[in-house]
Design an enzyme around this catalytic site. Structure first.
Site, PDB file in Angstrom:
ATOM      1  N   ARG A   1       0.844  -1.204   0.000  1.00 41.99           N
ATOM      2  CA  ARG A   1       0.000   0.000   0.000  1.00 41.99           C
ATOM      3  C   ARG A   1       0.879   1.255   0.000  1.00 41.99           C
ATOM      4  O   ARG A   1       0.474   2.338  -0.417  1.00 41.99           O
ATOM      5  CB  ARG A   1      -0.959   0.013   1.194  1.00 41.99           C
TER       6      ARG A   1
ATOM      7  N   TYR B   1     -10.424  21.979 -13.903  1.00 41.35           N
ATOM      8  CA  TYR B   1     -11.063  20.683 -14.096  1.00 41.35           C
ATOM      9  C   TYR B   1     -12.277  20.590 -13.164  1.00 41.35           C
ATOM     10  O   TYR B   1     -12.149  20.722 -11.943  1.00 41.35           O
ATOM     11  CB  TYR B   1     -10.051  19.561 -13.828  1.00 41.35           C
TER      12      TYR B   1
ATOM     13  N   ASP C   1      -1.628  22.111 -12.109  1.00 46.61           N
ATOM     14  CA  ASP C   1      -2.178  20.982 -12.866  1.00 46.61           C
ATOM     15  C   ASP C   1      -1.700  21.175 -14.309  1.00 46.61           C
ATOM     16  O   ASP C   1      -2.198  22.021 -15.043  1.00 46.61           O
ATOM     17  CB  ASP C   1      -3.708  20.965 -12.781  1.00 46.61           C
TER      18      ASP C   1
ATOM     19  N   LYS D   1      -4.317  10.850 -18.920  1.00 46.54           N
ATOM     20  CA  LYS D   1      -4.439  11.585 -20.187  1.00 46.54           C
ATOM     21  C   LYS D   1      -3.164  11.397 -21.030  1.00 46.54           C
ATOM     22  O   LYS D   1      -2.872  10.302 -21.432  1.00 46.54           O
ATOM     23  CB  LYS D   1      -4.741  13.058 -19.898  1.00 46.54           C
TER      24      LYS D   1
END
Ligand SMILES: Cc1ncc(COP(=O)(O)O)c(C=O)c1O
Length: 391
Positions: free
Chosen positions: A50, A102, A175, A200
């Protein structure tokens, strides 16, 4: 050793060769746990998956080299990466974010982050005076920007934003999903953290959901981000990490083809005989675009593969009806959400974003892929002719 160009770093994944097997492609590591030494120590540095997984290390270090960062972390999605930055702040902290960003992150900020106790000011980030005025000395801890920003591709001056934020002791996170490290390296312009929806362009094949954060330097905030990932477990799966690395090897040629085609498509629809049916082409590469000068300063080698087109109403129909009819009629452009893949996508953005969207109802968002540019122009043209006659 010779310092290679970013294209070479990406194509050869930093020149990876497996010491033991001599493979040039890394493996997928699926183990969730690691053997402890007999004396109860964990000298190999790995305890449980994890927290980390060796499959992450290659895409993380390649992206880190491309961004010129101190360290990069891979997350389960772009949203997992972005929200980790805000979760690293304390209740009561003030953050400044852009009005154009976004949409899912904007929604999360308005709902979850405010309940978390963050004070948020939404600004027009293209207006530095507004940004400066929004700073609350001693309270503003983070300025978040996106450039070019969804879905109207607003350009924010990264270097100027950093100057304003840093003077007030705030961090700047960018971003940079749409720009990619091919076109913009925000850390060179002063940014503290760079975020990507690796879903993306970095992956580029519409088959992985992942996100990344890269820091310019180690800090208390970065250590908190690291422990958020380890404790909440917003990690990518090993197969996704491996696919992402495979996709990143072709990042440069994919982005370059998309830039050249997008420029051609934007110029075509803003100047051709079709332009009477088009209200506006929003693309940072057009000299008439509002943020073009700043985009030219901070984007090298192209203006990206994302654009939007707004449609004129016809005698009988609204621009919105025409936009929806155009999207319905394209064949090569696929009617789907997302962006940055090898296939071109088209989307009526206001329907997706709903209330509060900066996307006008007559706007279609276009993600330009790597198909032949003329094929893309022809497909959009036939859809536009059809929509005008049909509606
Ligand atoms: C600019 C931008 N940032 C962040 C995200 C969120 O990424 P993800 O869908 O991987 O969570 C997206 C997704 O569309 C995006 O376009």
């Amino acid at each position: 050793m010779k310092k290679h160009k970013p294209e070479s770093i990406a194509a050869q994944a930093l020149g990876f060769i497996d010491d033991k097997t001599k493979e040039i492609v890394g493996q997928i590591h699926t183990s969730t746990t690691y053997i402890r030494d007999a004396d109860n120590q964990y000298r190999n540095g790995r305890v449980y998956a994890r927290d980390n997984n060796p499959t992450f290390e290659q895409p993380e270090s390649v992206l880190n080299a491309l961004e010129g960062g101190h360290q990069t972390l891979l997350f389960a999605s772009g949203m997992a990466a972005a929200t980790a930055v805000f979760q690293a702040l304390n209740p009561g902290d003030h953050v400044i974010v852009p009005k154009v960003m976004y949409w899912a992150l904007r929604n999360w900020l308005k709902t979850f982050a405010t309940r978390w106790g963050l004070h948020i000011t939404f600004v027009d980030a293209t207006d530095l005076a507004q940004l400066r005025a929004a700073i609350k000395p001693g309270k503003t801890k983070l300025v978040w920007i996106e450039s070019p920003a969804n879905p109207i591709w607003s350009i924010t001056d990264i270097a100027a934003t950093c100057e304003i934020a840093h003077a007030a002791g705030a961090l700047v996170a960018v971003d940079s999903t749409v720009a990619t490290p091919v076109l913009t390296r925000p850390i060179e312009q002063g940014a503290d953290i760079v975020m990507h929806a690796a879903t993306k362009y970095l992956n580029g094949h519409s088959d992985v959901v992942a996100g990344t954060l890269t820091c310019a330097r180690d800090s208390e905030t970065w250590q908190r981000i690291r422990s958020i990932r380890a404790q909440i477990g917003g990690i990518a799966g090993p197969f996704e990490a491996w696919l992402l690395m495979r996709g990143m090897r072709t990042l440069f040629p994919r982005v370059r083809v998309a830039c050249v085609s997008a420029q051609k498509i934007a110029e075509h629809f803003s100047t051709s005989s079709m332009s009477a049916q088009i209200a506006e082409v929003l693309y940072p590469g057009l000299p008439t675009f509002k943020g073009h000068t700043i985009a030219a300063k901070q984007m090298q080698g192209g203006f990206g593969g994302m654009m939007s087109i707004r449609f004129q109403p016809s005698a009988t129909n609204s621009g919105e009806a025409i936009a929806i009819a155009v999207a319905a009629k394209t064949a090569l452009w696929k009617r789907a959400t997302s962006l940055g893949g090898v296939e071109s996508l088209i989307e009526h953005r206001a329907s997706v974003e709903g209330e509060g969207t900066p996307a006008p109802p007559d706007l279609l968002r276009l993600s330009v892929g790597i198909e032949d540019a003329q094929d893309l122009i022809d497909d959009l043209t036939q859809a536009l002719v059809f929509a005008h006659h049909q509606t």
